[in-house]
Design a protein around this motif. Structure first.
Motif, short mmCIF file in Angstrom:
data_model
loop_
_atom_site.label_atom_id
_atom_site.label_comp_id
_atom_site.label_asym_id
_atom_site.label_seq_id
_atom_site.Cartn_x
_atom_site.Cartn_y
_atom_site.Cartn_z
N TYR A 20 0.83 -1.21 0.00
CA TYR A 20 0.00 0.00 0.00
C TYR A 20 0.87 1.26 0.00
CZ TYR A 20 -4.09 -2.89 0.92
OH TYR A 20 -5.10 -3.81 0.82
N SER A 24 0.84 4.21 -2.86
CA SER A 24 0.57 5.60 -2.48
C SER A 24 1.71 6.52 -2.89
CB SER A 24 0.36 5.72 -0.98
OG SER A 24 -0.53 4.76 -0.53
N LEU A 27 1.75 7.28 -6.57
CA LEU A 27 0.73 8.28 -6.91
C LEU A 27 1.14 9.67 -6.42
CD1 LEU A 27 -2.52 6.33 -6.04
CD2 LEU A 27 -1.72 6.95 -8.30
N LEU A 28 1.75 9.69 -5.24
CA LEU A 28 2.09 10.97 -4.61
C LEU A 28 3.19 11.70 -5.37
CD1 LEU A 28 1.50 12.73 -2.14
CD2 LEU A 28 3.16 11.40 -0.87
N ASN B 51 -4.08 -6.58 8.59
CA ASN B 51 -4.21 -6.52 7.13
C ASN B 51 -5.54 -5.92 6.71
OD1 ASN B 51 -1.77 -7.72 7.05
ND2 ASN B 51 -2.54 -9.78 6.55
N MET B 54 -5.55 -2.19 7.54
CA MET B 54 -4.78 -1.39 6.59
C MET B 54 -5.48 -1.27 5.25
SD MET B 54 -0.74 -2.05 7.07
CE MET B 54 -0.79 -3.75 7.49
N THR B 55 -6.18 -2.35 4.84
CA THR B 55 -6.91 -2.29 3.57
C THR B 55 -8.02 -1.25 3.65
OG1 THR B 55 -6.47 -4.64 3.29
CG2 THR B 55 -8.14 -3.68 1.87
N PHE B 58 -6.39 2.16 3.61
CA PHE B 58 -5.92 2.54 2.28
C PHE B 58 -7.09 2.99 1.39
CE2 PHE B 58 -4.92 1.28 -2.13
CZ PHE B 58 -3.80 2.07 -2.34
N MET B 62 -7.71 6.69 -0.06
CA MET B 62 -7.79 6.82 -1.52
C MET B 62 -9.08 7.55 -1.93
SD MET B 62 -5.55 5.89 -3.51
CE MET B 62 -5.44 6.33 -5.19
N GLY B 72 -2.63 9.89 -3.44
CA GLY B 72 -1.64 9.15 -2.65
C GLY B 72 -1.39 9.68 -1.26
N LEU B 73 -1.66 10.96 -1.03
CA LEU B 73 -1.29 11.59 0.26
C LEU B 73 -2.03 10.96 1.43
CD1 LEU B 73 0.20 14.02 1.67
CD2 LEU B 73 -1.92 15.27 1.36
N ALA B 75 -3.98 8.29 1.32
CA ALA B 75 -3.89 6.82 1.25
C ALA B 75 -2.68 6.33 2.04
CB ALA B 75 -3.82 6.36 -0.20
N LEU B 76 -1.54 6.98 1.84
CA LEU B 76 -0.32 6.60 2.54
C LEU B 76 -0.48 6.79 4.05
CD1 LEU B 76 2.67 5.76 2.33
CD2 LEU B 76 3.24 8.17 2.21
N THR B 79 -2.95 4.32 5.71
CA THR B 79 -2.38 2.97 5.83
C THR B 79 -1.46 2.89 7.04
OG1 THR B 79 -2.40 2.86 3.43
CG2 THR B 79 -1.17 1.17 4.57
N PHE B 83 -1.89 0.90 10.64
CA PHE B 83 -0.83 -0.03 11.05
C PHE B 83 -0.44 0.18 12.52
CE2 PHE B 83 3.69 -1.27 11.24
CZ PHE B 83 3.58 -2.58 10.82
#
Lengths: 287, 173
Positions: A20, A24, A27-28, B51, B54-55, B58, B62, B72-73, B75-76, B79, B83
């Motif tokens: 993941y 990310s 994309l970022l 898991n 985290m899914t 994410f 997203m 991505g910002l 989403a990262l 996640t 965690f």
């Protein structure tokens, strides 16, 4: 094999985290906004529909301001019409009408009127969503303006919605010049104040003073020349460099954008063909 | 579909559009931006596997990223937040407590422990998001004040949602 499965099941959460995180990060840091897939932008059908609904509700709150802006704009245009009509009459009296070719600048650019349904100003890279898409004739890389100045360029187009790269985004550079001079520079946002931007690469011999108006240069098929952009704020003269870098106060108020016009250039395809042909013809190796 | 999944889905469907349409525009003094959708991650059952957590994190990040054009910002950061969630939770709550299928809430944890847990989560999240944004536009004082102001503002709203959820549950009982 059994050990491999045991290994994966023991460290599975780290693997999931890694997968993941990598997606990310890709994309970022993939920065070219023109290459974002439509579904990864706010112009996709689902988020467009959400923004449209919320815009339908909130648009009423800014009607008074929009009305005032339109009245002010109307007054300016009215004055321009009167002036032009007067000039036309003077020329007609002078008997020039038969011999003078009429300029076709009117048919050069057209405008598609659109509503801003989502807008951000607080991120380092800002985008705008508007409620017009390919079905209305919008294409990528078209310019977007509002009544007071330049707003941005279209980057992703869906059937009903488009995403615009705001002027408040370092990926957007605009060729500009100071009104009354022919030297041009490049306007870019520095990520600080949403009402200010930087005009850089202006040649050192340019004459200017704070308060001068900055307009588009027209050296691209995106914006017509002479559109207002902002005024020069301070005398940031740096004598060590070969170029000036100036702070510009932007005319467009990005915190309350409501109605915008998307600029369509009727000669865009022709200009593109000419430009690519010129490059091919001027290449001395190809004969 | 059990009750936990249903409430998770409901939170997802309500909070993501609300974040994009309302909270993203509710920025005070150009620094305090409420980040409310991470309430979904904060209140996921603590027994949920990492898991799965985290899914969900994410996908949640997203969805917000797509709507607010920050690919991505979130989403990262979501996640990573999912965690470290169990670790943060057990900082303030004993590991041997009976937590089967229970979500962190004011009723289960008490006001003080919940505030500490939610506050830590929110602060970590704001620090990650604004540090990543600061990489794209170097302006340390602005982003430092955004971390502090946004954490406080977000925690206020998340606490308000949590106490509203508690009152609703108590009425039902």
């Amino acid at each position: 094999m059994k050990e491999l499965i045991a290994f994966f099941s023991r460290y599975s959460k780290w693997l999931v985290l890694l997968v993941y995180a990598v997606i990310s990060l890709v994309l970022l840091f993939r920065s070219d906004p023109y290459r974002h897939h439509l579904w990864l932008t706010s112009a996709n059908t689902v988020s467009g529909a959400f923004y449209k609904v919320s815009h339908n509700i909130t648009a009423y709150f800014s009607l008074r301001q929009v009305n005032e802006d339109l009245n002010a704009r109307n007054a300016v245009l009215e004055a321009e019409v009167v002036n032009l009509r007067e000039q036309l009459n003077t020329m007609r009296l002078a008997g020039f009408t038969d011999t003078m070719p009429t300029p076709d600048s009117v048919s050069h650019f057209n405008f598609i009127v659109a509503n801003v349904i989502n807008n951000s100003i607080h991120h380092p890279q800002n985008y705008i969503t508007v409620d017009r898409g390919s079905l209305d004739g919008v294409e990528p890389e078209m310019g977007v303006i509002d009544h007071s100045g330049v707003v941005g360029t279209v980057s992703a187009v869906g059937p009903h919605f488009s995403r615009v790269i705001s002027l408040l985004n370092p990926n957007f550079r605009l060729s500009c010049k100071i009104k009354g001079s022919d030297n041009f520079g490049s306007l870019v946002w520095d990520g600080r104040d949403p009402s200010e931007a930087i005009l850089e690469e202006l040649p050192r011999h340019t004459v200017y003073s704070p308060g001068d108006t900055v307009i588009t240069s027209g050296y691209s098929a995106v914006f017509p020349s002479g559109l207002p952009v902002g005024t020069i704020l301070d005398d940031g003269r740096d004598h060590k460099e070969n170029f000036f870098t100036l702070r510009i106060k932007l005319f467009a108020d990005f915190s309350r954008l409501s109605n915008v016009q998307i600029v369509t250039d009727n000669f865009r395809d022709e200009i593109k063909i000419v430009e690519t042909n010129t490059i091919v013809n001027s290449d001395p190796t190809k004969k | 579909m059990n009750k936990t999944t249903l409430s998770l889905l409901l939170q997802f469907v309500v909070l993501v559009p609300l974040q994009a349409v309302f909270f993203n525009n509710l920025v005070l003094f150009n620094v305090a931006m409420p980040i409310v959708f991470i309430y979904v991650i904060i209140s996921m059952p603590i027994t949920m596997g990492p898991n799965k957590a985290m899914t969900i994190g994410f996908l949640l990040g997203m969805a917000v990223d797509i709507m607010s054009d920050t690919p991505g910002l979130n989403a990262l950061c979501c996640t990573i937040l999912a965690f470290i969630r169990n670790f943060v939770f057990h900082l303030y709550m004993p590991t041997d407590a009976d937590l089967a299928e229970q979500s962190p809430s004011i009723r289960n944890m008490g006001v003080a422990a919940y505030l500490k847990y939610a506050g830590t989560m929110v602060t970590i999240y704001c620090a990650m998001v604004f540090c990543l944004e600061a990489l794209q536009s170097w302006n340390p004082w602005l982003y430092l004040s955004r971390i502090v102001a946004s954490s406080v503002f977000s925690l206020l709203i998340i606490y308000a949602i949590a106490s509203w959820a508690r009152n609703k549950n108590e009425k039902r009982l």
